[in-house]
Design a protein around this motif. Structure first.
Motif, PDB file in Angstrom:
ATOM      1  N   SER A 141       1.130  -1.298   0.042  1.00  0.00           N
ATOM      2  CA  SER A 141       0.039  -0.093  -0.261  1.00  0.00           C
ATOM      3  C   SER A 141       0.974   1.330  -0.287  1.00  0.00           C
ATOM      4  O   SER A 141       2.127   1.542   0.388  1.00  0.00           O
ATOM      5  CB  SER A 141      -1.259  -0.203   0.828  1.00  0.00           C
ATOM      6  N   THR A 142       0.281   2.676  -0.740  1.00  0.00           N
ATOM      7  CA  THR A 142       0.877   3.567  -0.442  1.00  0.00           C
ATOM      8  C   THR A 142       1.161   4.101   1.431  1.00  0.00           C
ATOM      9  O   THR A 142       0.552   3.804   1.780  1.00  0.00           O
ATOM     10  CB  THR A 142       0.026   4.400  -2.073  1.00  0.00           C
ATOM     11  N   PRO A 143       1.717   5.052   1.579  1.00  0.00           N
ATOM     12  CA  PRO A 143       3.131   6.006   0.695  1.00  0.00           C
ATOM     13  C   PRO A 143       4.076   4.762   0.609  1.00  0.00           C
ATOM     14  O   PRO A 143       4.452   3.517   1.269  1.00  0.00           O
ATOM     15  CB  PRO A 143       3.481   7.029   0.891  1.00  0.00           C
ATOM     16  N   ILE A 144       4.554   4.429  -1.078  1.00  0.00           N
ATOM     17  CA  ILE A 144       5.513   3.756  -1.444  1.00  0.00           C
ATOM     18  C   ILE A 144       6.216   4.353  -2.386  1.00  0.00           C
ATOM     19  O   ILE A 144       5.898   4.648  -3.330  1.00  0.00           O
ATOM     20  CB  ILE A 144       4.881   2.412  -1.671  1.00  0.00           C
ATOM     21  N   THR A 145       7.447   4.336  -2.345  1.00  0.00           N
ATOM     22  CA  THR A 145       9.075   4.111  -3.344  1.00  0.00           C
ATOM     23  C   THR A 145       9.052   3.277  -3.915  1.00  0.00           C
ATOM     24  O   THR A 145       9.853   2.022  -3.767  1.00  0.00           O
ATOM     25  CB  THR A 145       9.620   5.120  -3.265  1.00  0.00           C
ATOM     26  N   ILE A 146       9.164   3.299  -5.862  1.00  0.00           N
ATOM     27  CA  ILE A 146       9.096   2.137  -6.556  1.00  0.00           C
ATOM     28  C   ILE A 146      10.598   2.362  -6.724  1.00  0.00           C
ATOM     29  O   ILE A 146      10.873   3.346  -8.059  1.00  0.00           O
ATOM     30  CB  ILE A 146       8.317   2.094  -8.032  1.00  0.00           C
ATOM     31  N   CYS A 147      11.600   1.585  -6.888  1.00  0.00           N
ATOM     32  CA  CYS A 147      13.033   2.059  -7.687  1.00  0.00           C
ATOM     33  C   CYS A 147      13.720   0.495  -8.813  1.00  0.00           C
ATOM     34  O   CYS A 147      13.116  -0.214  -8.854  1.00  0.00           O
ATOM     35  CB  CYS A 147      14.497   1.668  -6.705  1.00  0.00           C
ATOM     36  N   VAL A 197       1.048  -5.450  -6.264  1.00  0.00           N
ATOM     37  CA  VAL A 197      -0.134  -5.073  -6.218  1.00  0.00           C
ATOM     38  C   VAL A 197       0.436  -3.871  -5.326  1.00  0.00           C
ATOM     39  O   VAL A 197       0.515  -4.240  -3.944  1.00  0.00           O
ATOM     40  CB  VAL A 197      -1.084  -6.149  -6.359  1.00  0.00           C
ATOM     41  N   ILE A 198       0.114  -3.008  -5.609  1.00  0.00           N
ATOM     42  CA  ILE A 198      -0.084  -1.444  -4.773  1.00  0.00           C
ATOM     43  C   ILE A 198      -1.021  -1.022  -4.779  1.00  0.00           C
ATOM     44  O   ILE A 198      -1.149  -0.421  -5.755  1.00  0.00           O
ATOM     45  CB  ILE A 198       1.154  -0.603  -5.207  1.00  0.00           C
ATOM     46  N   ASP A 199      -1.884  -0.670  -3.722  1.00  0.00           N
ATOM     47  CA  ASP A 199      -3.380   0.164  -3.345  1.00  0.00           C
ATOM     48  C   ASP A 199      -4.323  -0.782  -4.677  1.00  0.00           C
ATOM     49  O   ASP A 199      -5.416  -0.471  -4.844  1.00  0.00           O
ATOM     50  CB  ASP A 199      -3.693   1.093  -4.037  1.00  0.00           C
ATOM     51  N   LEU A 245       9.835   5.924  -8.604  1.00  0.00           N
ATOM     52  CA  LEU A 245       8.599   6.208  -8.459  1.00  0.00           C
ATOM     53  C   LEU A 245       7.986   6.148  -7.130  1.00  0.00           C
ATOM     54  O   LEU A 245       7.889   5.682  -6.612  1.00  0.00           O
ATOM     55  CB  LEU A 245       8.075   5.859  -9.957  1.00  0.00           C
ATOM     56  N   GLU A 246       7.417   7.322  -6.853  1.00  0.00           N
ATOM     57  CA  GLU A 246       7.260   7.825  -5.238  1.00  0.00           C
ATOM     58  C   GLU A 246       5.995   8.067  -5.225  1.00  0.00           C
ATOM     59  O   GLU A 246       5.291   8.258  -6.870  1.00  0.00           O
ATOM     60  CB  GLU A 246       7.598   9.439  -5.021  1.00  0.00           C
ATOM     61  N   MET A 247       5.451   7.040  -4.929  1.00  0.00           N
ATOM     62  CA  MET A 247       3.739   6.509  -4.898  1.00  0.00           C
ATOM     63  C   MET A 247       2.803   7.452  -2.831  1.00  0.00           C
ATOM     64  O   MET A 247       3.569   6.639  -2.697  1.00  0.00           O
ATOM     65  CB  MET A 247       2.819   5.331  -5.315  1.00  0.00           C
ATOM     66  N   GLU A 248       1.682   8.265  -3.647  1.00  0.00           N
ATOM     67  CA  GLU A 248       1.072   8.422  -2.676  1.00  0.00           C
ATOM     68  C   GLU A 248      -0.428   7.575  -3.264  1.00  0.00           C
ATOM     69  O   GLU A 248      -0.757   7.157  -4.182  1.00  0.00           O
ATOM     70  CB  GLU A 248       0.884   9.951  -2.877  1.00  0.00           C
TER      71      GLU A 248
END
Length: 317
Positions: A48-54, A157-159, A284-287
């Motif tokens: 789940s967010t917040p999370i940063t993808i590298c 899978v995010i959110d 990629l910073e995801m909120e």
């Protein structure tokens, strides 16, 4: 110092951030502890967010440290790494062990999935095997790492709205349940669903050459996996209820690239790849309901370690 303690792992992190080598028994202990944690993770991580993808790191340790400086320190930032931690860079062993140590110390803040270079066969060709042999005098540490590669998850899978994978899609993977049943604790096969997830690429050649997108599946010039068109992506997104696919696997000079009307994005996190490509990198910073890219350049030369290897082989896939 007693092995297996929090203090012990924090000491490892400090040493590896300075590019100092761990002793062979310490590597064995760290890999065993990481495997114990990672083995419990499913093939498909639910995050789940917040999370940063590298994206790809490829053994460029000073640039990984720079990434943490730009993206935020752990544990205050949660990271998902999309694979390709080793090969081609000067410091593959320190890079991978640092990520493992961070995973052991902060298991809910660091998430690692497998790339095509986390493979027994590939690492014997593209530098990791030789690096470990040179630094440790035997391949025992390499074997510890190979065993750890084999338990890494295959996607995330995010959110519920973003599918994350190293390479891309597979003709034998239509829904997420197809990923969940893959036997992942093995070296990467030469073909099949697991291989496709790690090796496949979006097929935007037609878009570049004729300003039209090519549909369907095609043979990959890499010799493994497939190339896939926007119709494949749209069908996968519809069947699984996701908005877009985040992946790595391909050098992008601008740090990231959208494909197929913003339904697939490639994230690349190794700046000045192979110390000569001159590219920038991104994360990629995801909120919740929002995402943005942060661009960063290679770490300043003054911060780099004096490397033993004088010349980088011409390693490109």
């Amino acid at each position: 110092m007693k092995a297996g303690t929090t203090t012990d792992v924090e000491s490892h992190i400090e040493k590896l951030m300075r590019c100092e080598k761990l002793k062979e028994p310490q590597v064995k202990d760290l890999c065993n502890r990481a495997k114990e944690i990672i083995t419990k993770d499913p093939n498909l991580l639910i995050l789940s967010t917040p999370i940063t993808i590298c994206g790809d790191i490829h053994g460029q340790l000073p640039d990984l440290v720079e990434l943490f400086s730009v993206g935020g320190a752990i544990p205050w930032t949660t990271y998902l790494f999309l694979g390709d931690y080793v090969d081609r860079g000067y410091n593959s062993i320190e890079t991978f062990l640092l990520l493992l140590a961070l995973k052991v110390r902060y298991p809910t803040r660091v998430h690692l999935i497998r790339g095509n270079h986390e493979s027994r066969e590939i690492t014997q060709v593209y530098g990791f095997y030789d690096e470990v042999l040179r630094k440790y005098g035997s391949i025992t540490v390499w074997k510890y790492c190979i065993e750890t590669f084999n338990v890494l998850s295959l996607g995330a899978v995010i959110d519920g709205r973003v599918f994350c994978v190293h390479g891309g899609l597979s003709p034998t993977v239509e829904v997420f349940d197809d990923i969940k049943v893959i036997e992942r604790n093995q070296d990467v096969p030469h073909s099949g669903a697991m291989t496709d997830l790690l090796w496949s690429d979006p097929d935007d050649k037609g878009e570049r050459l004729s300003h039209c997108e090519q549909n369907g599946w095609g043979m990959s010039p890499r010799g493994a996996g497939f190339i896939y068109g926007p119709d494949v992506v749209d069908r996968f997104r519809m069947q699984n209820g996701v908005e877009f696919i985040a992946r790595a696997h391909q050098l992008v000079l601008e740090g990231y690239k959208w494909h197929f009307r913003n339904t697939v994005v490639t994230v690349w996190s190794a700046p000045n790849y192979c110390y000569r490509c001159g590219n920038v990198a991104s994360i990629l910073e995801m909120e919740p309901n929002n995402e943005f890219f942060t661009i960063f350049e290679a770490a300043p030369q003054s911060t780099r370690v004096a490397f033993l290897q004088k010349k980088v082989p011409d390693y490109f896939l």
